[in-house]
Design a protein around this motif. Structure first.
Motif, PDB file in Angstrom:
ATOM      1  N   MET A   1     -73.097  33.887 -95.829  1.00 31.06           N
ATOM      2  CA  MET A   1     -74.040  34.503 -96.755  1.00 31.06           C
ATOM      3  C   MET A   1     -73.915  33.907 -98.161  1.00 31.06           C
ATOM      4  SD  MET A   1     -73.808  38.362 -95.288  1.00 31.06           S
ATOM      5  CE  MET A   1     -75.112  39.085 -96.237  1.00 31.06           C
TER       6      MET A   1
ATOM      7  N   ALA B   1     -77.785  39.808 -92.919  1.00 26.30           N
ATOM      8  CA  ALA B   1     -77.095  41.095 -92.828  1.00 26.30           C
ATOM      9  C   ALA B   1     -77.741  41.992 -91.774  1.00 26.30           C
ATOM     10  CB  ALA B   1     -77.092  41.787 -94.185  1.00 26.30           C
TER      11      ALA B   1
ATOM     12  N   GLN C   1     -75.991  43.376 -88.402  1.00 22.04           N
ATOM     13  CA  GLN C   1     -75.975  44.809 -88.139  1.00 22.04           C
ATOM     14  C   GLN C   1     -76.489  45.105 -86.734  1.00 22.04           C
ATOM     15  OE1 GLN C   1     -78.479  47.104 -90.738  1.00 22.04           O
ATOM     16  NE2 GLN C   1     -77.433  49.001 -90.264  1.00 22.04           N
TER      17      GLN C   1
END
Length: 112
Positions: A43, A91, A95
């Motif tokens: 990230m 993200a 998840q």
């Protein structure tokens, strides 16, 4: 001793080894931590690369048109926004993957 006895013992040993391998935990805690560190670096790299690409494009346009620093600032901000967008998408992907793993683990716990 007959020929079947060693073959039978070998089959029993293979079954015990397979059962022992299946009985252990899925992932050690250290591997999970390492995996999370990999995702964090991914990230960060996405954010920095978006910023760098935007900066480079803006600098190039400014060099061609002689409008320093307007396009450089504009494209650096656009690159930053693109990097944030990619980070959010990553993200969400992580998840979904984590929730699917947890749901699969709950199903195994109920069955076992």
């Amino acid at each position: 001793m007959s020929d079947d006895d060693p073959k039978q013992r070998l089959a029993e040993l293979e079954a015990r080894i397979a059962a022992a391998k299946g009985a252990g935990p899925d992932k050690p805690h250290q591997e999970e931590h390492y995996s999370q560190a990999q995702h964090a670096w991914r990230m960060v790299i996405e954010l920095v690369s978006g910023l760098g690409i935007g900066f480079g494009i803006g600098y190039g346009i400014d060099a061609v048109f002689g409008t320093q620093p307007w396009f450089m600032v504009l494209f650096a901000l656009l690159g930053f926004a693109a990097g944030i967008n990619v980070m959010i998408r990553t993200a969400k992907e992580l998840q979904v993957t984590k929730l699917a793993d947890l749901a699969g683990q709950d199903e195994r716990d109920k069955d076992g």
